[in-house]
Each structure stands twice: as C-alpha cells, then as structure tokens.
Design a protein around this motif. Sequence first.
Motif, PDB file in Angstrom:
ATOM      1  N   GLY A 262       0.814  -1.210   0.000  1.00  0.00           N
ATOM      2  CA  GLY A 262       0.000   0.000   0.000  1.00  0.00           C
ATOM      3  C   GLY A 262       0.845   1.256   0.000  1.00  0.00           C
ATOM      4  O   GLY A 262       2.076   1.214   0.117  1.00  0.00           O
ATOM      5  N   ARG A 263       0.175   2.401  -0.151  1.00  0.00           N
ATOM      6  CA  ARG A 263       0.882   3.678  -0.262  1.00  0.00           C
ATOM      7  C   ARG A 263       1.789   3.929   0.935  1.00  0.00           C
ATOM      8  O   ARG A 263       2.953   4.312   0.775  1.00  0.00           O
ATOM      9  CB  ARG A 263      -0.135   4.817  -0.382  1.00  0.00           C
ATOM     10  N   ASP A 334      -3.947   1.470  -2.843  1.00  0.00           N
ATOM     11  CA  ASP A 334      -4.769   0.836  -1.831  1.00  0.00           C
ATOM     12  C   ASP A 334      -4.077  -0.399  -1.305  1.00  0.00           C
ATOM     13  O   ASP A 334      -3.692  -1.286  -2.062  1.00  0.00           O
ATOM     14  CB  ASP A 334      -6.131   0.416  -2.429  1.00  0.00           C
ATOM     15  N   PRO A 335      -3.906  -0.485   0.012  1.00  0.00           N
ATOM     16  CA  PRO A 335      -3.215  -1.640   0.545  1.00  0.00           C
ATOM     17  C   PRO A 335      -4.067  -2.882   0.459  1.00  0.00           C
ATOM     18  O   PRO A 335      -5.267  -2.844   0.662  1.00  0.00           O
ATOM     19  CB  PRO A 335      -2.968  -1.241   2.016  1.00  0.00           C
ATOM     20  N   ALA A 340      -1.483  -4.779   4.471  1.00  0.00           N
ATOM     21  CA  ALA A 340      -1.796  -3.590   5.250  1.00  0.00           C
ATOM     22  C   ALA A 340      -1.144  -3.670   6.605  1.00  0.00           C
ATOM     23  O   ALA A 340      -1.335  -4.615   7.356  1.00  0.00           O
ATOM     24  CB  ALA A 340      -3.311  -3.467   5.414  1.00  0.00           C
TER      25      ALA A 340
END
Length: 345
Positions: A262-263, A334-335, A340
Amino acid sequence: MRRLRRPSRLPIDPYIVLLLGTVGLAALFPARGAAADVFSGASTAAIALLFFLYGARLSTREALDGLRHWRLHVTVLACTFLIFPVLGLAARGLVPVLLTHPLYQGLLFLTLVPSTVQSSIAFTSIARGNVPAAICAGSFSSLVGIVVTPLLAAVLLGSSGGGFSADSLVGIVLQLLVPFLAGQVLRRWIGGFVTRHKKVLGYVDRGSILLVVYTAFSEGVAQGIWHQVSPLRLGGLLVVEAVLLAVMLLLTWYGAKALRFGREDRITIQFAGSKKSLAAGLPMAGVLFGAHASLAVLPLMLFHQMQLMVCAVITRRRARDPLPEQGPGGSSADPSPVDAGPRSR
C-alpha cells in the motif's frame, strides 16, 4: 500544514557542515606521532561507546512487534544488503574511466552499510507513511548490518579493501558487536536513564563520530592519500552516486508497487530501502579500513548529504498527494488485506 515546512530545513544538514569542518581541521592540523596514537585509542573507545548506546536504545519488544509486518522488512533488507551491493559491483566497470580504485572501494563499501534510522523515520512521518514500520525497518537494518556488513566486506572487498583482513573481523566483534550486545543486556537497568537523557547522549553519539572522522582523515593526510583525488575524479564520483540514488529510489517505489504494498508501506520502503547510514558506516569504516578509512568514507559522506536533499524534495511531493480515500486514482496505492500494516497519522 505545519509539518510540510519541515523538509525545507533538512537538505542543509548542520551535522554535515561539522563533518566537513572536521575534515578541514584534519587536513590543516592532522594528529601526528604520539598525538595520533592518543586519538586512535580515543577513537576506538568512542566506537565501542557508540555501539553500546545503540544496544541500550534498541527496544527488543518493539523489534519483536514489528516482525508481524515481515514482508516489508524483508523487502527493505533485500534492497539494503542485496540490490545495493549488486549495483556496487556493477560500478566496477567504471574503473578507471570515472573512478579510481580507492574511490571505487569506498563506493562499494557505501553499498554495504545499513539503512538510516532517524532521517528515514522523519521523512516517512512527513510524507504520511507507515511510521511504526519505518522505526522497525531502521532498527532491523542497523542490527543486521553489525553482522552482515563486515561479512559482505570480507567477501566483496577482501584483501583489496585497504587493509581489510581476518583481524578486522575480530575488531568488528570486539568494538561493535560485543558493546552492542552488552547494551542490550544492560538495557533492563539503564534503559530508563538512556531514554531520559536522549538529547545529551545524542551529542555523545555525534561527538564520537566526529572523533572517528578526525582520526581517519588525519591518518590519510599523514600518508598523503589526498593526492589520489582530483576534482575531475570527485565530479565523476558525484555523478555515479547520483545515478545510484536515482536507481534505488525508482526501484524501491515501483518495486514495492509491483509487490502490492500500500501507499504508506511504499513510502516506508522507499525511504528506508534507498538510504545509507552515515552514523553506522563511519565507525565501521574506521574499524575495517584503518589508515585507509579517509577515502573509504568520502563516498558515504557525499551520498548521505545527497540522499537528504533528494528525499526532502520527494517528501514534499508525497505529503501533498491525496490519500486513496481523498481523491480518485488511488487504486494502485490501496493496501491489500495481506500487506496492510499499522497506519500512522
């Protein structure tokens, strides 16, 4: 919005000014004779103290908690101790066109040292990345580097590393690993003291590194080692390091995307996986290279300042990026449920 102004103070690192001033002092007034022996002994003691404090600061519980995000940490370690050294070996083809052999040895050593801790955390926080993961990634890298960096140096630099030998490995164990383990063991009793006096002990850290730099460059000046570096060669080194940094920044950002991070995790991987620690590298070079440490640490000092300046610019951009829930086009950031990690605000 106040946090966005912080990177503007990062490119010009006052500590780099002190380091350069120390190099200038060693060039003008190098320690010689008995004074050189005194500084050498003091430098050895300073290195041991430095790694003792590293061990006393590292929270074992935090490190264990961070293991749950193991894919991120493995990725950072692979960038630091696998991809970086491979690129360093590839740069051998630039000798003697752009680099002299001693400068190449320093460049190769640069690719072997651990990642940074403090600046990676600061940049990750400002860019709204995964701060807990950045803390763990930096700690893991420093811990692994105490063992892996000397081993890689033994394999890749060997006897051509300016005095690197089996005795250097013994020196690493006695001056770096033993004090670090002692700090870990005694952390139970001195951890609170170290935390309460973090600011003062930070000056001890930096003062120790300045002492190591002065001793190393004094020995280099005494041996006339600076006659080996011309402005043209120095310019070639800067170009090579700029390319190295650019390649690692691109690999860590887009490689993390390909691995479906993710970001926030991509930000952590980019900052932790593309940077090298001056604080860890300088003492190690002093142990590994001895009198030849002056040229060995020059590429690391230049790369350190370059990475601060470039990462500060990237941080500004990342801090202005809309989060996935704040705007369109966030699908790539998006993770996934697997990747995540803990989020930081």
